[in-house]
Design a protein around this motif. Structure first.
Motif, PDB file in Angstrom:
ATOM      1  N   ARG A  72       0.922  -1.103  -0.132  1.00  0.00           N
ATOM      2  CA  ARG A  72       0.041  -0.044   0.073  1.00  0.00           C
ATOM      3  C   ARG A  72       0.903   1.014  -0.055  1.00  0.00           C
ATOM      4  O   ARG A  72       0.352   2.126  -0.678  1.00  0.00           O
ATOM      5  N   VAL A 125       1.969   1.982  -3.629  1.00  0.00           N
ATOM      6  CA  VAL A 125       1.135   2.192  -4.406  1.00  0.00           C
ATOM      7  C   VAL A 125       0.718   3.884  -4.229  1.00  0.00           C
ATOM      8  O   VAL A 125       0.394   4.556  -4.880  1.00  0.00           O
ATOM      9  N   LYS A 126       0.840   4.160  -2.623  1.00  0.00           N
ATOM     10  CA  LYS A 126       0.533   5.616  -2.486  1.00  0.00           C
ATOM     11  C   LYS A 126       1.471   6.326  -2.952  1.00  0.00           C
ATOM     12  O   LYS A 126       1.305   7.575  -3.628  1.00  0.00           O
ATOM     13  N   LEU A 142      -6.357  -2.801  -3.132  1.00  0.00           N
ATOM     14  CA  LEU A 142      -4.914  -2.161  -2.807  1.00  0.00           C
ATOM     15  C   LEU A 142      -5.009  -0.765  -3.106  1.00  0.00           C
ATOM     16  O   LEU A 142      -4.684   0.201  -2.554  1.00  0.00           O
ATOM     17  N   ASP A 193      -7.638   1.139  -1.410  1.00  0.00           N
ATOM     18  CA  ASP A 193      -7.088   1.524   0.160  1.00  0.00           C
ATOM     19  C   ASP A 193      -6.083   2.658   0.256  1.00  0.00           C
ATOM     20  O   ASP A 193      -6.072   3.593   0.972  1.00  0.00           O
ATOM     21  N   ALA A 194      -5.217   2.437  -0.978  1.00  0.00           N
ATOM     22  CA  ALA A 194      -4.269   3.570  -0.917  1.00  0.00           C
ATOM     23  C   ALA A 194      -4.785   4.958  -1.052  1.00  0.00           C
ATOM     24  O   ALA A 194      -4.261   5.952  -0.369  1.00  0.00           O
ATOM     25  N   GLU A 249      -6.372   6.254   2.071  1.00  0.00           N
ATOM     26  CA  GLU A 249      -5.356   6.721   2.903  1.00  0.00           C
ATOM     27  C   GLU A 249      -4.689   8.371   2.373  1.00  0.00           C
ATOM     28  O   GLU A 249      -4.527   9.109   3.355  1.00  0.00           O
ATOM     29  N   LEU A 250      -4.612   8.185   1.282  1.00  0.00           N
ATOM     30  CA  LEU A 250      -4.219   9.495   0.795  1.00  0.00           C
ATOM     31  C   LEU A 250      -4.959  10.518   0.979  1.00  0.00           C
ATOM     32  O   LEU A 250      -4.792  11.820   1.018  1.00  0.00           O
ATOM     33  N   HIS A 265      -4.377  14.614   1.393  1.00  0.00           N
ATOM     34  CA  HIS A 265      -4.295  15.073  -0.027  1.00  0.00           C
ATOM     35  C   HIS A 265      -5.810  15.284  -0.411  1.00  0.00           C
ATOM     36  O   HIS A 265      -6.363  14.303  -1.003  1.00  0.00           O
ATOM     37  N   GLN A 272      -6.839  16.560  -3.093  1.00  0.00           N
ATOM     38  CA  GLN A 272      -7.197  15.982  -4.689  1.00  0.00           C
ATOM     39  C   GLN A 272      -7.426  14.721  -4.862  1.00  0.00           C
ATOM     40  O   GLN A 272      -8.042  14.372  -6.095  1.00  0.00           O
ATOM     41  N   PHE A 273      -7.391  13.749  -3.848  1.00  0.00           N
ATOM     42  CA  PHE A 273      -7.572  12.322  -4.011  1.00  0.00           C
ATOM     43  C   PHE A 273      -9.028  12.092  -3.655  1.00  0.00           C
ATOM     44  O   PHE A 273      -9.805  11.170  -3.847  1.00  0.00           O
TER      45      PHE A 273
END
Lengths: 71, 503
Positions: A32, A35-36, B359, B362-363, B366-367, B371, B373-374
């Protein structure tokens, strides 16, 4: 080919940082984290075509490594 | 004997089709397997576009009186807010972006309106055992026993459509594997009406939970099941109680609640390739299945039903050839494909179809905490009206789009004077006037609007423009020559004196 903007020095500076961040991330969270990192980099760079090409190139290099002895 | 239109299915789609036909003076028989309106809340979010159509049918009032309006939503990751949804809602909008209303109320309001017309015969508790379709219509064998001959059959009999099965037709597309437990609970709670979503809540780690307030202190609580989780176990009352109680405790809601209804849902993006099969026409879930995320199921079905029914009414009256119904597939299947494209993106977040999607989702979640913009990726992309292109749209912007909300010079809403049939807006130098008109056999309403007022500005109309408005509120054409009859003929309509299509 090294990116002209980053160059050898830039990539050499990035390499240990990337490794240290991966080491500092619990194994279960590493995927993860990567990916982030990719999404943030793609967003900062701002070009979809480049981001998609990076994905393809990363997959192609992994496939090559999996074939065994480099030619 | 008058020609007979039979509607298979007495849900919101079938009843909307029946009511639209009845408003056009046509008798309809509705066949419904259940003995009465449905059990459980089912499709609860009714869109502004659907409310506009229900208003054109004269049945919006009970929906608005009973339904709970909402304009906002909040998404959480764990306990942290990561996205706040604000639906567009302008002062001139007559209806909220959405109301929440149990489907059994929607069906009851539509059934009551159908009954009041005196033209709709709803046969509750009748199943369709057999359908024989031919070039002149369809013969239906019912259980309990009866045989109905239909000149036209509207198949609005839902996701497991018997008519579709009997005709050997298959939906095309894909299904998503992850399932949601869907429940109605009785709960006294002061929270406002809003869409609330929790990703990976502490109460149910790894799951996604959606809550919607409904009338009568009923709450809809949807919980995503874990991959491979046993559906029968999940549906056991004690397991539902544990799952929901944990969530209510996490968000600080009362522990006292009662389970009213339960079901399991799986997302699909499926459609028939063609909705008109001779004299059998499919609408709603019988024609297509779209994920619930974005609330396009009932709402696209209501649009299907209305679009089909006003066109079929013209065919029945001999004012359009049966081939005019090709515009129904052209418009509504294109809308379905748009819905599928939008709902698929929502489903990536609400029901990720593979480990890679989990994946990536979930990324992003969390971003989104740091952030902004997500956060747009978490937007559920709620249902909206579609732009149409078909032979029933003649072109010239804004043709192909629904008429926006606009106020006339006297303060009334333009939609309030449109009526339920064709209308023509004439932008002229004089003031407001509304008058019935007739071209050949076709009645329409002419509305004269001062070209210098705010209404004209909202519509982008210029002095001398004539807007031809369809019975579904879409702009069919912007005419520079004002030739309404010519435009209707170019759409494929006949303006001969009214006659029965099958006489």
């Amino acid at each position: 080919m090294l990116s002209p903007e980053l160059g050898r020095g830039g990539l050499e500076a990035l390499f240990p940082k990337l490794a240290e961040h991966i080491d500092a991330t619990p194994p279960a969270a590493r995927e993860r984290f990567l990916v982030k990192a990719f999404l943030l980099l793609a967003d900062a760079h701002g070009r979809l075509d480049t981001a998609l090409k990076c994905l393809d190139d990363a997959k192609a290099s992994a496939a090559h490594a999996g074939r065994g002895t480099p030619q | 004997m008058p020609p007979r239109i039979v509607v298979a299915g007495g849900g919101p789609v079938g009843l909307t089709a029946a009511l639209t036909l009845a408003r056009n003076g046509l008798p309809v028989t509705v066949i419904e397997a259940d003995a009465g309106v449905c059990e459980g809340s089912r499709a609860i979010c009714i869109s502004r576009r659907s409310l506009q159509l229900l208003d054109r049918l004269g049945v919006a009032a009970p929906f608005l009186a009973k339904g709970l309006a909402w304009t906002e939503g909040t998404s959480y990751l764990g306990a942290a807010e990561i996205f706040h949804l604000r639906m567009p809602h302008a002062p001139e909008d007559r209806f909220p972006p959405f109301i929440n209303l149990q489907q059994y109320y929607a069906e009851q309001f539509l059934a009551d309106a159908c009954a009041a017309t005196g033209l709709v015969d709803i046969r509750w508790g009748h199943r369709i055992a057999d359908v024989k379709a031919g070039p002149g219509g369809a013969a239906l064998t019912l259980t309990p026993g009866d045989v109905l001959d239909a000149d036209w059959l509207i198949a609005a009999d839902g996701a497991r459509s018997t008519v579709r099965e009997q005709l050997g037709l298959a939906l095309e597309g894909r299904s998503f594997e992850r399932r949601y437990l869907i429940t109605d609970i009785a709960l006294k709670c002061g929270w406002p009406t809003a869409r609330k979503v929790w990703f990976d809540p502490v109460s149910n780690p790894g799951s996604t939970i959606i809550m919607h307030r409904q009338p009568d202190d009923v709450w809809r609580v949807d919980c995503q099941l874990a991959e491979g989780e046993d559906e029968h176990e999940a549906l056991k009352d004690e397991n539902i109680r544990a799952r929901i109680s944990a969530h209510l405790a996490m968000v600080g809601l009362p522990a006292e609640w009662t389970l009213l209804w339960k079901s399991v849902y799986k997302a699909h993006t499926l459609s028939l390739a063609e909705y008109v099969h001779g004299r059998v026409v499919f609408a709603g879930d019988a024609a297509h299945l779209v994920p619930i995320f974005g609330v396009r199921g009932l709402n696209s079905g209501v649009d299907d039903a209305h679009n089909l029914a006003w066109k079929l009414a013209l065919v029945m009256k001999g004012q359009a050839p049966p081939s005019f119904l090709a515009t129904y597939t052209a418009e509504r299947r294109a809308a379905c494909l748009e819905n599928i494209a939008a709902a698929t993106k929502s489903t990536w977040f609400m029901s990720p179809p593979s480990p890679g999607y989990v994946l990536a989702r979930d990324a992003v979640l969390e971003l989104a905490t740091r952030h902004p913009q997500f956060r747009v990726l978490i937007d559920p992309r709620q249902s909206a009206a579609h732009a149409y292109r078909s032979a029933a749209i003649l072109g010239g912007p804004p043709a192909g789009l629904p008429l926006p909300e606009a106020r006339l010079g006297d303060g009334r809403s333009l939609h309030d004077v449109l009526g339920g049939g064709f209308a023509v807006l004439v932008f002229a130098g004089d003031g407001l006037g509304v008058a019935p008109r007739r071209v050949g056999a076709l009645d329409y309403l002419e509305i004269r609007i001062f070209a210098g007022d705010a209404c004209a500005a909202t519509l982008g109309a210029k002095h001398g423009d004539t807007f031809l408005i369809r019975p579904d509120g879409y702009v069919a054409a912007v005419l520079k020559d004002g030739d309404v009859g010519g435009a209707l003929r170019r759409m494929g309509l006949s303006l001969e004196e009214e006659r029965h299509a099958f006489a």
